[in-house]
Each structure stands twice: as C-alpha cells, then as structure tokens.
Design a protein around this motif. Structure first.
Motif, PDB file in Angstrom:
ATOM      1  N   ILE A   1     -11.013  -6.790   5.349  1.00 17.07           N
ATOM      2  CA  ILE A   1     -12.039  -6.224   4.465  1.00 17.07           C
ATOM      3  C   ILE A   1     -12.470  -7.261   3.437  1.00 17.07           C
ATOM      4  CG2 ILE A   1     -12.471  -4.502   2.641  1.00 17.07           C
ATOM      5  CD1 ILE A   1     -10.618  -2.583   4.299  1.00 17.07           C
ATOM      6  N   PHE A   2     -11.495  -7.943   2.832  1.00 12.86           N
ATOM      7  CA  PHE A   2     -11.793  -8.973   1.841  1.00 12.86           C
ATOM      8  C   PHE A   2     -12.669 -10.068   2.454  1.00 12.86           C
ATOM      9  CE2 PHE A   2     -10.412 -13.060  -0.144  1.00 12.86           C
ATOM     10  CZ  PHE A   2     -11.016 -12.880  -1.376  1.00 12.86           C
ATOM     11  N   CYS A   3     -12.314 -10.531   3.637  1.00 14.80           N
ATOM     12  CA  CYS A   3     -13.091 -11.584   4.300  1.00 14.80           C
ATOM     13  C   CYS A   3     -14.515 -11.115   4.593  1.00 14.80           C
ATOM     14  CB  CYS A   3     -12.406 -12.026   5.591  1.00 14.80           C
ATOM     15  SG  CYS A   3     -10.865 -12.922   5.312  1.00 14.80           S
ATOM     16  N   ASP A   4     -14.656  -9.898   5.109  1.00 15.32           N
ATOM     17  CA  ASP A   4     -15.995  -9.361   5.412  1.00 15.32           C
ATOM     18  C   ASP A   4     -16.856  -9.296   4.153  1.00 15.32           C
ATOM     19  OD1 ASP A   4     -15.315  -9.108   8.095  1.00 15.32           O
ATOM     20  OD2 ASP A   4     -14.850  -6.970   7.946  1.00 15.32           O
ATOM     21  N   ILE A   5     -16.281  -8.870   3.045  1.00 16.93           N
ATOM     22  CA  ILE A   5     -17.023  -8.776   1.775  1.00 16.93           C
ATOM     23  C   ILE A   5     -17.416 -10.173   1.308  1.00 16.93           C
ATOM     24  CG2 ILE A   5     -16.806  -8.180  -0.675  1.00 16.93           C
ATOM     25  CD1 ILE A   5     -15.050  -5.765   0.276  1.00 16.93           C
TER      26      ILE A   5
ATOM     27  N   PHE B   1      -8.449  -4.788  -7.602  1.00 17.88           N
ATOM     28  CA  PHE B   1      -7.797  -6.083  -7.841  1.00 17.88           C
ATOM     29  C   PHE B   1      -8.644  -6.872  -8.829  1.00 17.88           C
ATOM     30  CE2 PHE B   1      -5.313  -6.741  -3.586  1.00 17.88           C
ATOM     31  CZ  PHE B   1      -4.642  -5.555  -3.799  1.00 17.88           C
ATOM     32  N   SER B   2      -7.985  -7.675  -9.638  1.00 13.07           N
ATOM     33  CA  SER B   2      -8.701  -8.518 -10.600  1.00 13.07           C
ATOM     34  C   SER B   2      -9.340  -9.698  -9.866  1.00 13.07           C
ATOM     35  CB  SER B   2      -7.731  -9.056 -11.653  1.00 13.07           C
ATOM     36  OG  SER B   2      -6.833  -9.983 -11.052  1.00 13.07           O
ATOM     37  N   GLN B   3     -10.254 -10.358 -10.542  1.00 10.53           N
ATOM     38  CA  GLN B   3     -10.885 -11.542  -9.957  1.00 10.53           C
ATOM     39  C   GLN B   3      -9.811 -12.588  -9.637  1.00 10.53           C
ATOM     40  OE1 GLN B   3     -14.222 -13.325 -12.055  1.00 10.53           O
ATOM     41  NE2 GLN B   3     -13.818 -15.304 -11.107  1.00 10.53           N
ATOM     42  N   ARG B   4      -8.831 -12.712 -10.519  1.00 11.76           N
ATOM     43  CA  ARG B   4      -7.770 -13.693 -10.314  1.00 11.76           C
ATOM     44  C   ARG B   4      -6.966 -13.382  -9.048  1.00 11.76           C
ATOM     45  NH1 ARG B   4      -2.628 -15.139 -14.081  1.00 11.76           N
ATOM     46  NH2 ARG B   4      -2.111 -17.059 -13.011  1.00 11.76           N
ATOM     47  N   GLN B   5      -6.645 -12.109  -8.821  1.00 20.36           N
ATOM     48  CA  GLN B   5      -5.906 -11.726  -7.615  1.00 20.36           C
ATOM     49  C   GLN B   5      -6.718 -12.036  -6.353  1.00 20.36           C
ATOM     50  OE1 GLN B   5      -5.252  -7.656  -9.054  1.00 20.36           O
ATOM     51  NE2 GLN B   5      -3.086  -7.902  -8.512  1.00 20.36           N
ATOM     52  N   LEU B   6      -8.011 -11.729  -6.416  1.00 20.91           N
ATOM     53  CA  LEU B   6      -8.872 -11.989  -5.262  1.00 20.91           C
ATOM     54  C   LEU B   6      -9.056 -13.492  -5.047  1.00 20.91           C
ATOM     55  CD1 LEU B   6     -11.490  -9.146  -5.763  1.00 20.91           C
ATOM     56  CD2 LEU B   6      -9.588  -9.193  -4.141  1.00 20.91           C
ATOM     57  N   LYS B   7      -9.190 -14.230  -6.123  1.00 21.03           N
ATOM     58  CA  LYS B   7      -9.332 -15.694  -6.029  1.00 21.03           C
ATOM     59  C   LYS B   7      -8.050 -16.307  -5.468  1.00 21.03           C
ATOM     60  CE  LYS B   7     -11.112 -19.849  -7.269  1.00 21.03           C
ATOM     61  NZ  LYS B   7     -10.269 -20.779  -6.529  1.00 21.03           N
ATOM     62  N   ASN B   8      -6.888 -15.778  -5.877  1.00 26.62           N
ATOM     63  CA  ASN B   8      -5.625 -16.268  -5.327  1.00 26.62           C
ATOM     64  C   ASN B   8      -5.562 -16.035  -3.818  1.00 26.62           C
ATOM     65  OD1 ASN B   8      -4.709 -17.169  -7.801  1.00 26.62           O
ATOM     66  ND2 ASN B   8      -3.429 -15.372  -8.191  1.00 26.62           N
ATOM     67  N   ARG B   9      -6.068 -14.876  -3.370  1.00 24.05           N
ATOM     68  CA  ARG B   9      -6.080 -14.581  -1.937  1.00 24.05           C
ATOM     69  C   ARG B   9      -7.028 -15.527  -1.218  1.00 24.05           C
ATOM     70  NH1 ARG B   9      -3.126 -13.938   2.045  1.00 24.05           N
ATOM     71  NH2 ARG B   9      -3.921 -12.660   3.735  1.00 24.05           N
ATOM     72  N   TRP B  10      -8.206 -15.782  -1.813  1.00 30.56           N
ATOM     73  CA  TRP B  10      -9.182 -16.728  -1.275  1.00 30.56           C
ATOM     74  C   TRP B  10      -8.514 -18.100  -1.098  1.00 30.56           C
ATOM     75  CZ3 TRP B  10     -14.298 -17.009   0.332  1.00 30.56           C
ATOM     76  CH2 TRP B  10     -14.886 -18.289   0.324  1.00 30.56           C
TER      77      TRP B  10
ATOM     78  N   LYS C   1      -6.089 -22.361   2.247  1.00 33.94           N
ATOM     79  CA  LYS C   1      -4.972 -23.262   2.525  1.00 33.94           C
ATOM     80  C   LYS C   1      -4.460 -23.055   3.962  1.00 33.94           C
ATOM     81  CE  LYS C   1      -0.505 -24.563   0.565  1.00 33.94           C
ATOM     82  NZ  LYS C   1       0.501 -24.235  -0.432  1.00 33.94           N
ATOM     83  N   GLU C   2      -4.321 -21.788   4.358  1.00 31.76           N
ATOM     84  CA  GLU C   2      -3.875 -21.476   5.721  1.00 31.76           C
ATOM     85  C   GLU C   2      -4.870 -21.970   6.755  1.00 31.76           C
ATOM     86  OE1 GLU C   2      -2.714 -17.535   6.891  1.00 31.76           O
ATOM     87  OE2 GLU C   2      -1.497 -17.284   5.095  1.00 31.76           O
TER      88      GLU C   2
ATOM     89  N   GLU D   1     -10.250 -16.391  13.040  1.00 34.60           N
ATOM     90  CA  GLU D   1     -10.599 -17.783  12.762  1.00 34.60           C
ATOM     91  C   GLU D   1     -12.108 -17.928  12.554  1.00 34.60           C
ATOM     92  OE1 GLU D   1     -10.072 -22.281  14.610  1.00 34.60           O
ATOM     93  OE2 GLU D   1      -9.387 -20.571  15.800  1.00 34.60           O
ATOM     94  N   ARG D   2     -12.891 -17.199  13.321  1.00 34.42           N
ATOM     95  CA  ARG D   2     -14.358 -17.257  13.162  1.00 34.42           C
ATOM     96  C   ARG D   2     -14.774 -16.787  11.764  1.00 34.42           C
ATOM     97  NH1 ARG D   2     -14.007 -16.359  18.655  1.00 34.42           N
ATOM     98  NH2 ARG D   2     -13.943 -14.099  18.579  1.00 34.42           N
ATOM     99  N   LYS D   3     -14.094 -15.756  11.259  1.00 34.53           N
ATOM    100  CA  LYS D   3     -14.396 -15.289   9.900  1.00 34.53           C
ATOM    101  C   LYS D   3     -14.045 -16.361   8.878  1.00 34.53           C
ATOM    102  CE  LYS D   3     -13.950 -10.371  10.701  1.00 34.53           C
ATOM    103  NZ  LYS D   3     -13.574  -9.098  10.185  1.00 34.53           N
ATOM    104  N   LEU D   4     -12.866 -16.949   9.040  1.00 35.11           N
ATOM    105  CA  LEU D   4     -12.441 -17.993   8.107  1.00 35.11           C
ATOM    106  C   LEU D   4     -13.375 -19.201   8.187  1.00 35.11           C
ATOM    107  CD1 LEU D   4      -8.554 -17.803   8.508  1.00 35.11           C
ATOM    108  CD2 LEU D   4      -9.960 -16.825   6.687  1.00 35.11           C
ATOM    109  N   ASP D   5     -13.857 -19.518   9.393  1.00 29.24           N
ATOM    110  CA  ASP D   5     -14.822 -20.605   9.541  1.00 29.24           C
ATOM    111  C   ASP D   5     -16.078 -20.315   8.713  1.00 29.24           C
ATOM    112  OD1 ASP D   5     -13.160 -21.960  11.310  1.00 29.24           O
ATOM    113  OD2 ASP D   5     -14.309 -21.419  13.106  1.00 29.24           O
ATOM    114  N   GLN D   6     -16.549 -19.077   8.766  1.00 35.19           N
ATOM    115  CA  GLN D   6     -17.728 -18.702   7.991  1.00 35.19           C
ATOM    116  C   GLN D   6     -17.472 -18.860   6.495  1.00 35.19           C
ATOM    117  OE1 GLN D   6     -18.632 -14.742  10.097  1.00 35.19           O
ATOM    118  NE2 GLN D   6     -20.596 -15.384   9.245  1.00 35.19           N
TER     119      GLN D   6
END
Length: 156
Positions: free
Chosen positions: A24-28, A63-72, A77-78, A131-136
């Motif tokens: 969901i996070f990636c799609d958004i 989630f806070s912006q910081r939490q979402l940015k940490n996930r980003w 990195k992965e 992987e295609r989502k992460l590529d985008q």
C-alpha cells in the motif's frame, strides 16, 4: 479495562510493516511520483502530506512523516542491495517456492563476496512484481553503479 500494553520493541516495529502495508505504501508513493510530487530525489512537503493522509485513509494507521520516510529509506537500501546482487547477470530465474533468485551455489558465493549486504536475499528475495514497484520508486534517483561510466571505458 484492557491490561495489555503496547510494546515498542524491534519485533513490534517489524510487525508494523507487513507485506500488505508495504505494498500500500509503495502504491501511494508511486501515485505521488506520477503526480509530480517528487520533482527530484525527495518528495515535496505536499507530497509527504498526501502520502501520510492516503496511507491512513487506506490502512487506518496513522504514521508520522518520519516513520514513512524511514520505511522509504529502508526499501531504497534493500532495492539497491538487490540490484547490486543481480548486477548485469541475465537469465537468472525466480524460484517461487524459495522466493529468491534461482542460481547456483557458485553464483551466490561469488556475488555475496561483492555484495555482502545482500546475504538475506539468498533465503528471501524481492519478487519480480514487487521489484517493478521499487524500480518505479527508485530508478533514476539512486546510484546503483550498474550504469557507471568513466572516460577509460569509452573504446572507440
């Protein structure tokens, strides 16, 4: 009154980001990128606001912006390690049972010498659809080294 307390441990933090929430996070994020809310390498203030709002709307989790940015940052990195692991190798298969790259032990040993941070991908990789989502999300804003060029590499 409930006696269970919410514990914030490493285990709890990992639990927060299951496959569904990550998707969901990636799609958004991709929607905001396509709308132009990441003009360079970072989202605009408005972009982050929309990501936070839409994430809460779709998941019920604020989630806070910081939490979402940490996930980003963690996903970036992965993705970077995954891309370095695969390198320029073509013809690598995907093992849907093991959920990782289908390659010989020799290939794994040699690649992990170059990319030791990719060790975890031997038992659990990034499936092609994800992987295609992460590529985008990251292609073009992250230097992976696979397109590196130096004047000495131009042999005319």
């Amino acid at each position: 009154m409930s006696t269970s307390a919410v514990e914030v441990s490493d285990e709890k933090v990992k639990e927060m980001w299951d496959k569904r929430l990550t998707e969901i996070f990636c799609d958004i994020c991709i929607k905001e990128i396509l709308k132009g809310n990441r003009p360079g390498t970072h989202f605009t203030r408005d972009g982050w606001l929309k990501i936070m709002t839409n994430f809460e709307k779709e998941t019920g989790k604020g989630f806070s912006q910081r939490q979402l940015k940490n996930r980003w940052d963690a996903l970036k990195k992965e993705w970077k390690a995954w891309k370095k692991l695969k390198g320029e190798d073509t013809g690598l298969g995907w093992n849907p049972i093991k959920r990782t790259v289908d390659a010989s032990d020799e290939w794994w040993e040699s690649r992990l010498q170059v990319v030791p941070e990719a060790k975890k991908f031997r038992t659990s990789g990034i499936d092609p659809e994800f992987e295609r989502k992460l590529d985008q999300m990251f292609m073009g804003i992250v230097a992976t080294g696979d397109k590196a060029w130096a004047p000495s590499s131009d042999f005319k």
